[in-house]
Design a protein around this motif. Sequence first.
Motif, PDB file in Angstrom:
ATOM      1  N   UNK A 118      30.207  47.163  36.814  1.00 45.53           N
ATOM      2  CA  UNK A 118      30.894  45.900  37.121  1.00 45.53           C
ATOM      3  C   UNK A 118      32.148  45.784  36.258  1.00 45.53           C
ATOM      4  N   UNK A 119      33.274  45.582  36.928  1.00 48.03           N
ATOM      5  CA  UNK A 119      34.550  45.504  36.213  1.00 48.03           C
ATOM      6  C   UNK A 119      35.257  44.208  36.582  1.00 48.03           C
ATOM      7  N   UNK A 120      35.907  43.597  35.606  1.00 44.80           N
ATOM      8  CA  UNK A 120      36.752  42.431  35.890  1.00 44.80           C
ATOM      9  C   UNK A 120      38.175  42.758  35.481  1.00 44.80           C
ATOM     10  N   UNK A 121      39.130  42.295  36.303  1.00 45.98           N
ATOM     11  CA  UNK A 121      40.540  42.377  35.933  1.00 45.98           C
ATOM     12  C   UNK A 121      41.040  40.944  35.846  1.00 45.98           C
ATOM     13  N   UNK A 122      41.563  40.555  34.706  1.00 43.99           N
ATOM     14  CA  UNK A 122      42.112  39.201  34.555  1.00 43.99           C
ATOM     15  C   UNK A 122      43.621  39.314  34.732  1.00 43.99           C
ATOM     16  N   UNK A 123      44.147  38.663  35.773  1.00 51.72           N
ATOM     17  CA  UNK A 123      45.566  38.776  36.135  1.00 51.72           C
ATOM     18  C   UNK A 123      45.674  39.464  37.484  1.00 51.72           C
ATOM     19  N   UNK A 124      46.569  38.949  38.328  1.00 52.96           N
ATOM     20  CA  UNK A 124      46.677  39.492  39.690  1.00 52.96           C
ATOM     21  C   UNK A 124      48.128  39.796  40.054  1.00 52.96           C
ATOM     22  N   UNK A 125      48.944  40.169  39.070  1.00 53.55           N
ATOM     23  CA  UNK A 125      50.333  40.499  39.382  1.00 53.55           C
ATOM     24  C   UNK A 125      50.403  41.808  40.157  1.00 53.55           C
ATOM     25  N   UNK A 126      51.507  41.968  40.905  1.00 45.47           N
ATOM     26  CA  UNK A 126      51.683  43.175  41.720  1.00 45.47           C
ATOM     27  C   UNK A 126      51.875  44.411  40.866  1.00 45.47           C
ATOM     28  N   UNK A 127      52.296  44.224  39.605  1.00 45.37           N
ATOM     29  CA  UNK A 127      52.664  45.365  38.765  1.00 45.37           C
ATOM     30  C   UNK A 127      51.523  45.818  37.845  1.00 45.37           C
ATOM     31  N   UNK A 128      50.606  44.895  37.513  1.00 47.51           N
ATOM     32  CA  UNK A 128      49.512  45.297  36.612  1.00 47.51           C
ATOM     33  C   UNK A 128      48.127  44.966  37.202  1.00 47.51           C
ATOM     34  N   UNK A 129      47.829  43.669  37.337  1.00 49.87           N
ATOM     35  CA  UNK A 129      46.459  43.254  37.683  1.00 49.87           C
ATOM     36  C   UNK A 129      45.963  43.803  39.015  1.00 49.87           C
ATOM     37  N   UNK A 130      46.723  43.557  40.082  1.00 50.10           N
ATOM     38  CA  UNK A 130      46.266  44.005  41.414  1.00 50.10           C
ATOM     39  C   UNK A 130      46.081  45.513  41.500  1.00 50.10           C
ATOM     40  N   UNK A 131      47.125  46.299  41.095  1.00 51.52           N
ATOM     41  CA  UNK A 131      46.891  47.748  41.188  1.00 51.52           C
ATOM     42  C   UNK A 131      45.760  48.233  40.295  1.00 51.52           C
ATOM     43  N   UNK A 132      45.553  47.595  39.141  1.00 49.46           N
ATOM     44  CA  UNK A 132      44.436  48.002  38.277  1.00 49.46           C
ATOM     45  C   UNK A 132      43.118  47.784  39.010  1.00 49.46           C
ATOM     46  N   UNK A 133      43.011  46.642  39.684  1.00 46.86           N
ATOM     47  CA  UNK A 133      41.780  46.353  40.433  1.00 46.86           C
ATOM     48  C   UNK A 133      41.579  47.387  41.543  1.00 46.86           C
TER      49      UNK A 133
END
Length: 285
Positions: free
Chosen positions: A161-176
């Motif tokens: 189970x992983x969480x990514x906090x932040x949903x920016x196009x440059x960091x959060x979304x691609x990390x997810x």
Amino acid sequence: MTATILDGRALAHELKAEAQTEIAALAKVLGRAPSLVVVQVGNDPASSRYVRTIGKLCNSVGATFHHELLPTDAPQEELRAIIHTLNGEQAVDGILVQLPLPAHLDATGAILAIDYQKDVDGVHPINAGLLAQGRPSIVPNTPAGGMELLRRNGVALRGRRAAVVGRSAIVGRPMAQLLLQADATVTICHSRTAELAAVLRECEIVCVAVGRPGLVTAEMIRPGAVVVDFGTNVCADGNLVGDVDFASVVEVAGAITPVPGGTGPVTNAMLLRNLIDSARSRSAS
Ligand code: NDP
């Protein structure tokens, strides 16, 4: 418990050495070194510093670097024309438009003008779309670096189970997206997420890309979890801190990236990875 430190400086060093070897081999095949062009409009000091850093990095590993500097009042058409020229140049493998642009310019339009196969920042919507579909794409450097830190430190992701906090196009979304590709079960959190602490405590992997010092504290972290801090915040005293309260979280987590010295140094090294991949795939097509 004291967490293992995921050392970004050491990894960046390793990645640069690998890039140097690959660039030398690729140069023999191409008959030239892979080449990067950074387009900058105006003289924003932070941008100029970053461009100098990238130039030195390219030179240190044998890649060709060129800096296109346009005046602050350059019109959108001039910017677009330069990008189109670079798109058409066979000897250019990577194009990076330095952001932010002066206020009169449209950053989205400039990014859309880049040939997505030369988009070494991974910001073109075609690359974002390919990534969202789980297909090969050029991935933004920062999350690509975060994944590299996890992989090279042997952090298992499948089924976790992983969480990514932040949903920016440059960091959060691609990390997810990258965690999902690695078969983690992913939750994306943002400013409207209810009960952030409860969500994070469920997770074995926590990645944070918000831009708020100390947002994530020890009480939010499951004992033994792996914490990746992308936050880069300059304090009033000039010190750099992440989004994670390092001093308390290091006592609870199983592994953690420090700030500075974690995700930051790896980001630039991943730009070289994208440049090499772009040069290689263009030479093969
Ligand atoms: P953005 O400002 O684009 O995005 C921030 C995200 O954080 C948004 O999705 C926002 O939610 C979310 N957020 C804001 N407040 C909260 C909160 N209280 N709780 C949960 N989520 C919240 O930032 P970036 O993604 O560009 O950058 C994030 C951080 O990463 C910054 O510190 C930046 O400097 C750093 N960074 C580091 C890099 C590196 O190499 N290590 C490279 C690039 C950035 P919402 O969408 O709802 O507004």
